[in-house]
Design a protein around this motif. Structure first.
Motif, short mmCIF file in Angstrom:
data_model
loop_
_atom_site.label_atom_id
_atom_site.label_comp_id
_atom_site.label_asym_id
_atom_site.label_seq_id
_atom_site.Cartn_x
_atom_site.Cartn_y
_atom_site.Cartn_z
N THR A 61 0.84 -1.20 0.00
CA THR A 61 0.00 0.00 0.00
C THR A 61 0.87 1.25 0.00
OG1 THR A 61 -0.17 0.06 2.42
CG2 THR A 61 -1.91 -1.11 1.22
N LEU A 62 0.28 2.32 -0.51
CA LEU A 62 0.92 3.64 -0.53
C LEU A 62 -0.09 4.62 0.05
CD1 LEU A 62 3.12 5.66 -1.53
CD2 LEU A 62 1.84 5.77 -3.70
N GLU A 63 0.33 5.37 1.05
CA GLU A 63 -0.59 6.34 1.64
C GLU A 63 -0.57 7.63 0.82
OE1 GLU A 63 -1.11 8.79 5.79
OE2 GLU A 63 -0.83 6.62 5.92
N VAL A 64 -1.76 8.05 0.39
CA VAL A 64 -1.92 9.28 -0.39
C VAL A 64 -3.02 10.10 0.27
CG1 VAL A 64 -2.35 10.30 -2.64
CG2 VAL A 64 -1.25 8.05 -2.49
N ASN A 65 -2.65 11.24 0.80
CA ASN A 65 -3.62 12.13 1.45
C ASN A 65 -4.47 11.39 2.49
OD1 ASN A 65 -2.73 14.27 -0.12
ND2 ASN A 65 -4.28 13.96 -1.70
#
Length: 308
Positions: A61-65
């Motif tokens: 996963t990649l955290e975006v905003n």
């Protein structure tokens, strides 16, 4: 017509088109609640077979905003160092990583690229530009070397339908793509190409449903050039492989895009798959003509990735 359920439809798709025509829901698809549409897609995705054992996958996963955006990579034991961020279709409102597993796996197998799929935020709950922001963040993350794929010398951007739109927007935003792989991309929220009239009631995707998809995606926002690439300056875009379907309201979008890129002296491989409809890459197992068209496109992509 007695045999073909739609003019010029490829015989490989006749049975599928008849199945679609038997839809028991009396409500037109463009008027159905999004929850019902997603439930139907989830039911279809649950029937998909597992990937072949030669395909290696990894999830992260990649955290975006503040939102955890799921990513999934596909490759083989012989994958190249280059990669593609592939963005699934579904009218910006439907779809998941699972639904495009086999599309991404086949791209990885046919081209040698490592393919990364993104589970971007869906409209109407997350209207424009949320999905594009997440795709841009994922592209920048991949080329930064911080992902589990580590160093990626070049990154391609790909997608089908709404995903093709997001791939174009991501390429325009980042300026980092080595090339584009687009399947019946959506580029014009006005839906003004002649194909929207010619194929207004085509199987699977109608003009009315496409208008609804754009409304849900934009959420009332006035589209800028990243949402509506038909209005953008395309001269800085890289080479492109573009595959369209002849029986598709979006046909004109793809044709116009290819013409604009060629006018800017950008190399383009373009094919209009005769007799096929929007979404045909989903039915490659039932339609040999769809499988062959997709294979021609991935072979063109493989040649573009490695022209030697």
């Amino acid at each position: 017509m007695a045999n073909a359920p739609y003019p010029n439809l490829h015989p490989d798709l006749w049975a599928l088109a008849r199945d679609m025509a038997k839809d028991p829901d009396p409500v037109p698809e463009h008027l159905r609640p999004i929850a019902a549409m997603r439930s139907a897609v989830a039911t279809m995705e649950a029937t998909l077979p597992p990937l072949a054992p030669d395909i290696l996958t990894e999830d992260w996963t990649l955290e975006v905003n503040g939102r955890a955006v799921a990513l999934r990579s596909y490759g083989t034991a012989h994958s190249r160092p280059e990669a593609m961020l592939y963005i699934h279709g579904g009218g910006w409102s439907l779809g998941s990583l699972r639904g495009h597993d086999h599309v991404c796996a086949d791209i990885a197998r046919d081209t040698g690229l490592r393919v990364v799929s993104i589970d971007y935020a869906l409209a109407p709950e997350f209207p424009y530009p949320t999905a594009l922001t997440e795709c841009v963040a994922a592209a920048r993350y991949l080329v930064s070397g911080a992902s589990p794929l580590h160093d990626i010398p070049t990154l391609w951007l790909g997608g089908d339908s709404a995903g093709g739109n997001l791939a174009l927007g991501t390429a325009l935003k980042t300026g980092r793509a080595a090339g584009l792989f687009l399947i019946y991309p959506a580029t014009d929220p006005t839906c003004s190409a002649a194909s929207y009239d010619t194929h207004a009631n085509a199987p699977y995707l109608t003009r009315a449903l496409m208008h609804r998809c754009w409304r849900d995606y934009l959420g009332g926002a006035v589209p800028d050039a990243y949402a509506a690439p038909v209005t953008a300056d395309l001269s800085a875009l890289p080479q492109a492989v573009i595959l369209t379907a002849a029986i598709d309201p979006l046909l004109g979008d793809g044709e116009a895009l290819a013409t604009s890129l060629r006018s800017a002296s950008i190399p383009v491989w373009f094919e209009q798959a005769e007799g096929l409809i929007h979404g045909f890459i989903r039915w490659r197992d039932r339609c040999p003509a769809a499988a062959e068209a997709f294979s021609r496109a991935t072979r063109a992509l493989a040649r573009a990735v490695d022209p030697s």
